[in-house]
Structures are given as structure tokens and as C-alpha cells.
Motif scaffolding. Structure first.
Motif, PDB file in Angstrom:
ATOM      1  N   LEU A  58       0.827  -1.211   0.000  1.00 24.71           N
ATOM      2  CA  LEU A  58       0.000   0.000   0.000  1.00 24.71           C
ATOM      3  C   LEU A  58       0.860   1.259   0.000  1.00 24.71           C
ATOM      4  CD1 LEU A  58      -2.836  -1.140   2.426  1.00 24.71           C
ATOM      5  CD2 LEU A  58      -2.962  -0.896  -0.072  1.00 24.71           C
ATOM      6  N   ALA A  59       1.953   1.267   0.745  1.00 22.71           N
ATOM      7  CA  ALA A  59       2.840   2.430   0.775  1.00 22.71           C
ATOM      8  C   ALA A  59       3.535   2.638  -0.581  1.00 22.71           C
ATOM      9  CB  ALA A  59       3.883   2.265   1.881  1.00 22.71           C
ATOM     10  N   LEU A  60       3.871   1.549  -1.263  1.00 19.07           N
ATOM     11  CA  LEU A  60       4.564   1.649  -2.547  1.00 19.07           C
ATOM     12  C   LEU A  60       3.638   2.049  -3.699  1.00 19.07           C
ATOM     13  CD1 LEU A  60       6.992  -1.384  -2.283  1.00 19.07           C
ATOM     14  CD2 LEU A  60       7.614   1.045  -2.325  1.00 19.07           C
ATOM     15  N   LYS A  61       2.331   1.954  -3.491  1.00 18.33           N
ATOM     16  CA  LYS A  61       1.381   2.304  -4.557  1.00 18.33           C
ATOM     17  C   LYS A  61       1.495   3.775  -4.966  1.00 18.33           C
ATOM     18  CE  LYS A  61      -2.838   0.484  -4.568  1.00 18.33           C
ATOM     19  NZ  LYS A  61      -3.062  -0.445  -5.676  1.00 18.33           N
ATOM     20  N   ASN A  62       1.980   4.628  -4.080  1.00 21.32           N
ATOM     21  CA  ASN A  62       2.163   6.037  -4.446  1.00 21.32           C
ATOM     22  C   ASN A  62       3.204   6.182  -5.546  1.00 21.32           C
ATOM     23  OD1 ASN A  62       0.272   7.010  -2.554  1.00 21.32           O
ATOM     24  ND2 ASN A  62       1.800   6.925  -0.935  1.00 21.32           N
ATOM     25  N   ALA A  63       4.317   5.496  -5.384  1.00 17.72           N
ATOM     26  CA  ALA A  63       5.389   5.561  -6.375  1.00 17.72           C
ATOM     27  C   ALA A  63       5.152   4.628  -7.565  1.00 17.72           C
ATOM     28  CB  ALA A  63       6.722   5.220  -5.716  1.00 17.72           C
ATOM     29  N   TYR A  64       4.399   3.548  -7.327  1.00 13.93           N
ATOM     30  CA  TYR A  64       4.150   2.521  -8.356  1.00 13.93           C
ATOM     31  C   TYR A  64       2.643   2.254  -8.432  1.00 13.93           C
ATOM     32  CZ  TYR A  64       9.147   1.792  -7.576  1.00 13.93           C
ATOM     33  OH  TYR A  64      10.493   1.958  -7.432  1.00 13.93           O
ATOM     34  N   PRO A  65       1.888   3.151  -9.064  1.00  9.04           N
ATOM     35  CA  PRO A  65       0.420   3.010  -9.061  1.00  9.04           C
ATOM     36  C   PRO A  65      -0.104   1.764  -9.786  1.00  9.04           C
ATOM     37  CG  PRO A  65       1.110   4.841 -10.461  1.00  9.04           C
ATOM     38  CD  PRO A  65       2.331   4.350  -9.755  1.00  9.04           C
ATOM     39  N   GLN A  66       0.735   1.101 -10.574  1.00 12.31           N
ATOM     40  CA  GLN A  66       0.317  -0.105 -11.280  1.00 12.31           C
ATOM     41  C   GLN A  66       0.217  -1.317 -10.346  1.00 12.31           C
ATOM     42  OE1 GLN A  66       3.351   1.233 -11.295  1.00 12.31           O
ATOM     43  NE2 GLN A  66       4.958  -0.197 -11.922  1.00 12.31           N
ATOM     44  N   VAL A  67       0.795  -1.226  -9.176  1.00 14.93           N
ATOM     45  CA  VAL A  67       0.853  -2.337  -8.223  1.00 14.93           C
ATOM     46  C   VAL A  67      -0.527  -2.591  -7.620  1.00 14.93           C
ATOM     47  CG1 VAL A  67       1.787  -3.023  -5.986  1.00 14.93           C
ATOM     48  CG2 VAL A  67       3.288  -2.067  -7.710  1.00 14.93           C
ATOM     49  N   LYS A  68      -0.873  -3.870  -7.476  1.00 14.12           N
ATOM     50  CA  LYS A  68      -2.177  -4.271  -6.931  1.00 14.12           C
ATOM     51  C   LYS A  68      -1.985  -5.171  -5.721  1.00 14.12           C
ATOM     52  CE  LYS A  68      -4.261  -2.378 -10.474  1.00 14.12           C
ATOM     53  NZ  LYS A  68      -4.443  -0.959 -10.357  1.00 14.12           N
ATOM     54  N   LEU A  69      -2.736  -4.878  -4.658  1.00 14.00           N
ATOM     55  CA  LEU A  69      -2.748  -5.717  -3.466  1.00 14.00           C
ATOM     56  C   LEU A  69      -3.988  -6.596  -3.499  1.00 14.00           C
ATOM     57  CD1 LEU A  69      -1.732  -6.606  -0.670  1.00 14.00           C
ATOM     58  CD2 LEU A  69      -3.074  -4.705   0.299  1.00 14.00           C
ATOM     59  N   ILE A  70      -3.757  -7.899  -3.459  1.00 15.18           N
ATOM     60  CA  ILE A  70      -4.842  -8.875  -3.445  1.00 15.18           C
ATOM     61  C   ILE A  70      -4.802  -9.585  -2.093  1.00 15.18           C
ATOM     62  CG2 ILE A  70      -5.812 -10.926  -4.550  1.00 15.18           C
ATOM     63  CD1 ILE A  70      -4.031  -9.988  -7.052  1.00 15.18           C
ATOM     64  N   LEU A  71      -5.855  -9.446  -1.327  1.00 12.99           N
ATOM     65  CA  LEU A  71      -5.941 -10.156  -0.052  1.00 12.99           C
ATOM     66  C   LEU A  71      -6.672 -11.465  -0.275  1.00 12.99           C
ATOM     67  CD1 LEU A  71      -6.920  -7.306   2.439  1.00 12.99           C
ATOM     68  CD2 LEU A  71      -4.662  -8.312   2.052  1.00 12.99           C
ATOM     69  N   VAL A  72      -6.062 -12.544   0.137  1.00 13.10           N
ATOM     70  CA  VAL A  72      -6.685 -13.862   0.086  1.00 13.10           C
ATOM     71  C   VAL A  72      -6.886 -14.274   1.536  1.00 13.10           C
ATOM     72  CG1 VAL A  72      -6.502 -16.242  -0.701  1.00 13.10           C
ATOM     73  CG2 VAL A  72      -5.549 -14.390  -2.099  1.00 13.10           C
ATOM     74  N   LEU A  73      -8.132 -14.219   1.981  1.00 14.81           N
ATOM     75  CA  LEU A  73      -8.441 -14.390   3.395  1.00 14.81           C
ATOM     76  C   LEU A  73      -9.098 -15.732   3.650  1.00 14.81           C
ATOM     77  CD1 LEU A  73      -9.766 -10.772   3.966  1.00 14.81           C
ATOM     78  CD2 LEU A  73      -7.436 -11.636   4.214  1.00 14.81           C
ATOM     79  N   PRO A  74      -8.754 -16.373   4.757  1.00 15.04           N
ATOM     80  CA  PRO A  74      -9.287 -17.705   5.029  1.00 15.04           C
ATOM     81  C   PRO A  74     -10.794 -17.716   5.278  1.00 15.04           C
ATOM     82  CG  PRO A  74      -8.094 -16.889   6.922  1.00 15.04           C
ATOM     83  CD  PRO A  74      -7.859 -15.913   5.811  1.00 15.04           C
ATOM     84  N   CYS A  75     -11.309 -16.646   5.893  1.00 16.98           N
ATOM     85  CA  CYS A  75     -12.736 -16.567   6.202  1.00 16.98           C
ATOM     86  C   CYS A  75     -13.101 -15.108   6.476  1.00 16.98           C
ATOM     87  CB  CYS A  75     -13.089 -17.446   7.404  1.00 16.98           C
ATOM     88  SG  CYS A  75     -12.114 -17.074   8.880  1.00 16.98           S
ATOM     89  N   GLN A  76     -14.388 -14.813   6.410  1.00 19.72           N
ATOM     90  CA  GLN A  76     -14.832 -13.433   6.565  1.00 19.72           C
ATOM     91  C   GLN A  76     -14.670 -12.915   7.982  1.00 19.72           C
ATOM     92  OE1 GLN A  76     -18.721 -12.868   4.823  1.00 19.72           O
ATOM     93  NE2 GLN A  76     -18.036 -13.620   2.839  1.00 19.72           N
ATOM     94  N   ASN A  77     -14.646 -13.781   8.960  1.00 19.73           N
ATOM     95  CA  ASN A  77     -14.543 -13.335  10.351  1.00 19.73           C
ATOM     96  C   ASN A  77     -13.143 -13.574  10.933  1.00 19.73           C
ATOM     97  OD1 ASN A  77     -14.887 -16.111  10.321  1.00 19.73           O
ATOM     98  ND2 ASN A  77     -16.097 -16.170  12.197  1.00 19.73           N
ATOM     99  N   GLN A  78     -12.139 -13.536  10.092  1.00 17.15           N
ATOM    100  CA  GLN A  78     -10.768 -13.831  10.516  1.00 17.15           C
ATOM    101  C   GLN A  78     -10.325 -13.005  11.727  1.00 17.15           C
ATOM    102  OE1 GLN A  78      -6.717 -14.529   8.328  1.00 17.15           O
ATOM    103  NE2 GLN A  78      -7.275 -12.415   7.988  1.00 17.15           N
ATOM    104  N   SER A  79     -10.702 -11.740  11.790  1.00 20.51           N
ATOM    105  CA  SER A  79     -10.174 -10.844  12.819  1.00 20.51           C
ATOM    106  C   SER A  79     -11.064 -10.734  14.058  1.00 20.51           C
ATOM    107  CB  SER A  79      -9.965  -9.451  12.225  1.00 20.51           C
ATOM    108  OG  SER A  79     -11.216  -8.880  11.882  1.00 20.51           O
TER     109      SER A  79
END
Length: 159
Positions: A58-79
Motif C-alpha cells: 500500500l505504501a509503494l502504490k504512491n510511487a508505483y500506481p500499477q501495483v495491486k494488493l490482493i488479499l486472500v483471506l481464510p474466512c470473513q470473520n478472521q479478525s
């Protein structure tokens, strides 16, 4: 797309005395991969290294806007059992992610294992923080090696 994708895996506990070096190594390795055309970064949303990796992207997206963060989460209530501060950080990452994939609606034994395999199966690179030969991170890195991923271990570069 796989050849342009990197996943992260790492321990939940990062020693305070190593944190700055790990952050620096992580950022250096991600920038190097971005310069080679790797723009998709998959993180599992767990505490520790997963959080650090997502924050780095997320911090590098400013300098590299082409970068994409994909979260792969085990379940919706993980946290749901996390403390308030960790949940707040997680929610902040969640809303900034470019894509969120849920393995399951609810937690079940094995959903984290399935998440880890999904991250590896969709990637050509794996940046990890692995400093012991047991546990989920060890299993995931071993699986990534079996699948032929290029492994970059931030723990090996702490010397």
C-alpha cells in the motif's frame, strides 16, 4: 498473470530488534520485483508478516500506481478475536486492497491451509519471513518450492 504475481507468507511474531531490517529488506525486494514487471501481490491478511507485507504494498502504490494488493483471506470473520488495535489496522488494509478473495464464509479447520495453497498456486514468486522449520509458514514455503516458485526469504538477509 502468474508470472507477474508474488505472494507473501511469514510468521505472526517478528522480533522487535529485527523489525526495521525486515521492513527494509521487504521493501527492497518488492521494488526489485516491481522493476521486473511483477505487479500483483497476494497477502493472507494474518497478523505479523502478512500485515507488514500488505502495508508495504500500500505504501509503494504512491510511487508505483500499477501495483495491486490482493488479499486472500481464510474466512470473513478472521479478525473477530483480535484486539481492537490489530482489527483497526486490518480494516484499514481491507478497504485499500484492490481485490479481496475469501476462501470461506466461516472459519473451519483447514481454511488457512487452503488460503496458503491458493496464494502459492496463483504466484510465480514468494517473499517470506521464515526463521524456523515448523508451522504454517514453513509448510507454505516448502509447498512453494515444490511448485517451482522463486523464494525470497527476508529472514536469511538479516546477517
Amino acid at each position: 498473470m502468474k508470472e507477474r504475481t508474488c505472494c507473501f507468507t511469514g510468521h505472526r511474531e517478528i522480533p522487535e530488534e529485527s523489525l526495521m531490517k525486515i521492513k527494509q529488506r521487504l521493501e527492497e525486494q518488492v521494488v526489485r520485483l516491481i522493476q521486473q514487471g511483477v505487479i500483483y501481490y497476494g497477502a493472507g491478511g494474518a497478523l505479523g508478516f502478512d500485515t507488514l507485507a500488505a502495508q508495504t504494498i500500500l505504501a509503494l502504490k504512491n510511487a508505483y500506481p500499477q501495483v495491486k494488493l490482493i488479499l486472500v483471506l481464510p474466512c470473513q470473520n478472521q479478525s473477530e478475536r483480535w484486539n481492537r488495535a490489530d482489527r483497526a489496522i486490518y480494516e484499514g488494509i481491507l478497504v485499500q486492497a484492490d481485490k479481496v478473495v475469501y476462501i470461506s464464509e466461516h472459519y473451519y479447520k483447514g481454511c488457512m491451509h487452503k488460503r496458503n495453497r491458493h496464494l502459492v498456486d496463483c504466484s510465480d514468486y514468494c517473499i517470506c519471513y521464515l526463521n524456523r522449520l515448523s508451522g504454517g509458514t514453513y509448510y507454505t514455503v516448502h509447498y512453494a518450492r515444490e511448485k517451482g516458485l522463486k523464494i525470497i526469504n527476508c529472514a536469511e538477509q538479516l546477517g
